[in-house]
Scaffold this active site. Structure first.
Site, PDB file in Angstrom:
ATOM      1  N   ASP A 293       0.863  -1.171   0.000  1.00 26.24           N
ATOM      2  CA  ASP A 293       0.000   0.000   0.000  1.00 26.24           C
ATOM      3  C   ASP A 293       0.903   1.225   0.000  1.00 26.24           C
ATOM      4  OD1 ASP A 293      -2.140   1.653   0.111  1.00 26.24           O
ATOM      5  OD2 ASP A 293      -2.942   0.906   2.003  1.00 26.24           O
ATOM      6  N   THR A 295       0.502   4.085   1.702  1.00 26.40           N
ATOM      7  CA  THR A 295       0.650   4.665   3.029  1.00 26.40           C
ATOM      8  C   THR A 295       1.500   3.770   3.913  1.00 26.40           C
ATOM      9  OG1 THR A 295      -1.540   5.620   2.797  1.00 26.40           O
ATOM     10  CG2 THR A 295      -0.603   5.590   5.005  1.00 26.40           C
ATOM     11  N   ASP A 527      -1.214  -1.806   6.216  1.00 25.70           N
ATOM     12  CA  ASP A 527      -1.405  -1.383   7.601  1.00 25.70           C
ATOM     13  C   ASP A 527      -2.866  -1.084   7.929  1.00 25.70           C
ATOM     14  OD1 ASP A 527      -1.794   0.918   6.164  1.00 25.70           O
ATOM     15  OD2 ASP A 527      -0.489   2.177   7.395  1.00 25.70           O
TER      16      ASP A 527
END
Length: 772
Positions: A293, A295, A527
């Protein structure tokens, strides 16, 4: 949520049952000791030791000392690793917030009691069973329990089950069941993929052990019986049979594997990485594709408002006020909400209803008591019919500069799906903070031959631009997954694109499946709660400690400092330990293979098995055990591609065959020239030591000063065993010319013979067999 509930008092808490039945991440001390001591091999060793004891030849019991030391080392290293891993577990375990006596307090999950008021937010995993006491609207993912990944809306009185995930909104839940009483206790445990990660290496070693179990005992009994009947010498029968059976046991390989994995887990714990299952190290070592991802990997996860652009008749203050009204109404704590809260105070608007953000909707909203509603979210989801061309161009331009764009709109109509009557108020530009070391991390993975794929819920143009700034290759190959049909060719998409934007959680899972169908070993790094399905699907899952409990609870690795850069160390550690175990395994299996073959042969030959335990012990220690442990410390960061048995057999089998041939030649000499058993045994073991050094030479390549020194010292040590302290190990005198003219030429021919067998038997025959 309206009025504030007070929760339990301290006196009530003291009387309630706590949530203490959490499954530990590591085995108990007693389990570790039992697993290292109560093994089949140790049982065989003890039985053989007891038989040897009856012969009065106590020096032949030296092999028991080696077995005890090996067991002690393995137990100590695993206990040491357990201590560090358990300490990391405490740090990785996310505390929960409960309301007690009117105050919100954070406590460990095992201190939750029945009747507690548990506060839940988006991204939380529900740790116990309960019912919704208060909420302004939440959605739960109950896929670990039902297999259905669609979010389920929950209202006051609805049940929440442990193992489910909050994907939208906030709630106050009354705990109704804890520990083993929870309805989903077992199902929740099964959802934690780390416990189910399979090790190809350990599976192969266990298969070898299983085969040996069926071979070792009957062969040993047959050899003992034949020797006793043929010679009538109990002591000789016991000693020769013990040497044969001990030779078949690759106990050092089992020890080395367990210790190496345990030590690697501890090394990573020092680097602030929690390894939830030792077998996960092997999975990561085989990875050739990492999906991540944006982020927390490319970016730090911290957002800030770069600019607010008012449109139509609205000004910047009104757009800011509207956005603040939504995030404060939802009381959300995600990074986007925190970025808006950082520039705006709570307007204390009177709220009627709210729509929490979800990964599927990609917008959130609130209706206020004056009748108007505000919606904030991704432009293409809030206005699916499209925006004016000039505004669309403005949004696209911002995306190419790596900015994420949110639209703020208002309406006086009810918030229904699809949204209706919206008036665009303005745009909010959100900026991601690029990780300082992202470029060097991506360069490392490129050098290691690992492909990177970015799978994000954000605008693909924005994500691609950020990935390009971080130095990732092929970022121009991006795709907007919101435009992709459900029945699309995911395998083609996964092959031809690097950046995937606007990806839903099910699409993340499908993309990883597509890569796996093309024989890629895939790691997923995420996350958020929207990464859960992909993390479960991947071959190796990695979560950030700062991320959602849902992601951490099912991941093989947890990065405790939420530092993606440390993944370089994790990858290297996994590759180092697995490559080195594969490298040295052949050294142990040489002894196993030649012992099995010779035992089978000597059951039928009218001669004694020419080895005793005391002869073989120093050779095994010097030529196998010591160098194997030294080689496991070597850096070796090549990607693990499997074919363990093929690699091992192409090196081990030629060495074992060479030893069998030389042993038969020497026992033939004993028969015809009437050498003593001691002389024959000594020369046989000498040839075993020499050929094991040849195998070590092959395994140790490429050489450096450290390895040259190791080979020289081991050769000197082996020379000392046979020519200096031979009597200690019941070895016959080799400082005799009549014996030198026998073993001298054999030693000189051993290397050419082994290399010939390695070339023709190993590379041209065994290397072509498809081993399973």
């Amino acid at each position: 949520m309206s009025e504030k509930l007070s929760g339990l008092s301290p006196a009530q808490v003291a009387k309630r049952k706590p949530n203490t039945a959490q499954k530990p991440l590591s085995a108990s001390v007693s389990t570790i000791i039992a697993q290292n001591t109560l093994t089949l091999f140790n049982l065989v060793n003890v039985a053989l030791g007891a038989l040897i004891f009856t012969t009065g030849s106590y020096k032949n019991l030296l092999f028991l000392g080696v077995a005890i030391i090996n067991t002690a080392i393995g137990t100590f290293q695993e206990l040491r690793a357990k201590k560090k891993i358990d300490a990391m577990r405490i740090l990785a375990s996310t505390p929960v917030t409960v309301r007690r006596d009117g105050e919100d307090v954070q406590i460990p999950q095992d201190e939750i009691v029945e009747g507690d008021l548990l506060l839940l937010h988006r991204g939380d995993q529900v740790p116990v069973d309960g019912s919704v006491a208060q909420t302004d609207g939440i959605e739960a993912d109950e896929s670990p329990l039902t297999g259905e990944s669609d979010p389920i809306a929950k209202t006051v009185g609805d049940q929440l089950l442990s193992g489910s995930f909050i994907v939208a909104g906030t709630a106050c839940m009354t705990v109704t069941a804890v520990a083993g009483d929870t309805f989903a206790a077992k199902l929740s445990a099964e959802a934690k993929k780390g416990d189910d990660t399979k090790s190809q290496l350990l599976a192969t070693i266990n298969r070898i052990i299983k085969v040996l179990t069926y071979v070792l005992i009957p062969l040993g009994i047959a050899l003992f019986t034949v020797s006793l009947v043929r010679r009538g010498n109990y002591n000789r029968a016991v000693l020769s049979t013990s040497a044969a059976v001990i030779g078949m046991i690759p106990e050092g390989l089992v020890l080395l594997t367990n210790v190496a994995l345990a030590v690697s887990a501890r090394n990573l714990a020092v680097k602030r990485v929690l390894v939830r299952a030792l077998s996960a190290l092997e999975s990561l070592a085989r990875v050739d594709t990492i999906c991540l991802d944006k982020t927390g990997t490319i970016t730090s996860g911290h957002l800030k408002v770069a600019q607010i652009v008012p449109l139509a008749d609205f000004d910047e203050a009104s757009v800011q006020h509207a956005a603040a009204s939504v995030v404060y109404a939802l009381n959300d704590d995600n990074e986007t909400a925190l970025a808006i809260k950082a520039i705006a105070d709570d307007p204390h608007s009177e709220i009627a209803t709210t729509i929490p953000f979800s990964s599927a909707r990609k917008y959130s909203g609130a209706t206020f008591k004056d009748g108007h509603s505000v919606i904030m979210g991704a432009p293409e989801f809030v206005f699916p019919e499209g925006l004016p061309e000039n505004i669309t161009q403005q949004i696209n331009d911002s995306a190419t500069h790596g900015l994420r764009v949110l639209v703020v709109a208002r309406t006086t109509q009810a918030l229904t799906t699809p949204l209706a009557g919206l008036s665009l108020m303005g745009l909010i530009y959100i900026e991601d903070e690029l990780r300082e070391t992202a470029s060097s991390t991506f360069a490392f993975f490129k050098k290691q031959g690992v492909d990177l794929k970015v799978i994000s819920g954000d605008n693909p143009v924005t994500v691609a631009n950020i990935a390009k700034r971080a130095g990732m290759a092929n970022t121009e190959a991006y795709v907007d997954m919101s435009q992709i049909a459900d029945d699309a060719d995911y395998e083609n998409l996964a092959t031809t694109h690097t950046v995937f934007g606007r990806v839903t959680p099910p699409q993340k899972k499908h993309l990883i499946q597509a890569l796996q169908h093309q024989d890629h070993t895939v790691a997923m790094c995420g996350d958020g709660v929207n990464d859960v399905l992909a993390l479960r699907q991947s071959d190796c899952s990695i979560a950030m400690a700062s991320g959602a409990e849902a992601a951490k609870s099912i991941s093989d690795f947890v990065l405790l400092d939420s530092n993606f850069d440390v993944l370089c160390n994790v990858l290297n550690e996994g590759r180092r330990v697995i490559n080195n175990i594969e490298r040295v395994a052949s050294m142990y299996l040489v002894k196993t293979i030649f012992s099995v073959i010779l035992t089978a042969i000597f059951v039928f030959l009218p001669l004694d098995y020419p080895i005793t335990p005391i002869n073989l012990t120093p050779v095994s220690a010097i030529a196998v055990a010591i160098p194997s442990f030294l080689l496991t410390l070597e850096p070796n960061f090549d990607r693990v591609v499997g074919q363990f048995m093929q690699k091992v057999m192409t090196i081990a089998a030629p060495g074992a065959v060479a030893i069998v041939l030389y042993t038969l030649v020497l026992t033939w000499g004993e028969y015809w020239f009437h050498w003593s058993f001691a002389a024959t045994s000594t020369m046989v073991v000498l040839m075993i030591g020499v050929i094991e050094l040849h195998v070590l030479f092959i395994n140790a390549r490429p050489f450096n000063r450290y390895k040259y020194a190791m080979m020289i010292l081991l050769s000197i040590a082996l020379f000392g065993v046979f020519f200096v302290v031979g009597k200690v190990f019941s070895l016959s005198n080799l400082w005799r010319f009549d014996r030198f003219i026998v073993y001298g030429p054999l030693i000189l021919t051993s290397l050419p013979v082994y290399m010939f067998l390695q070339e023709f038997l190993g590379k041209r025959v065994l290397a072509k067999i498809h081993w399973r």
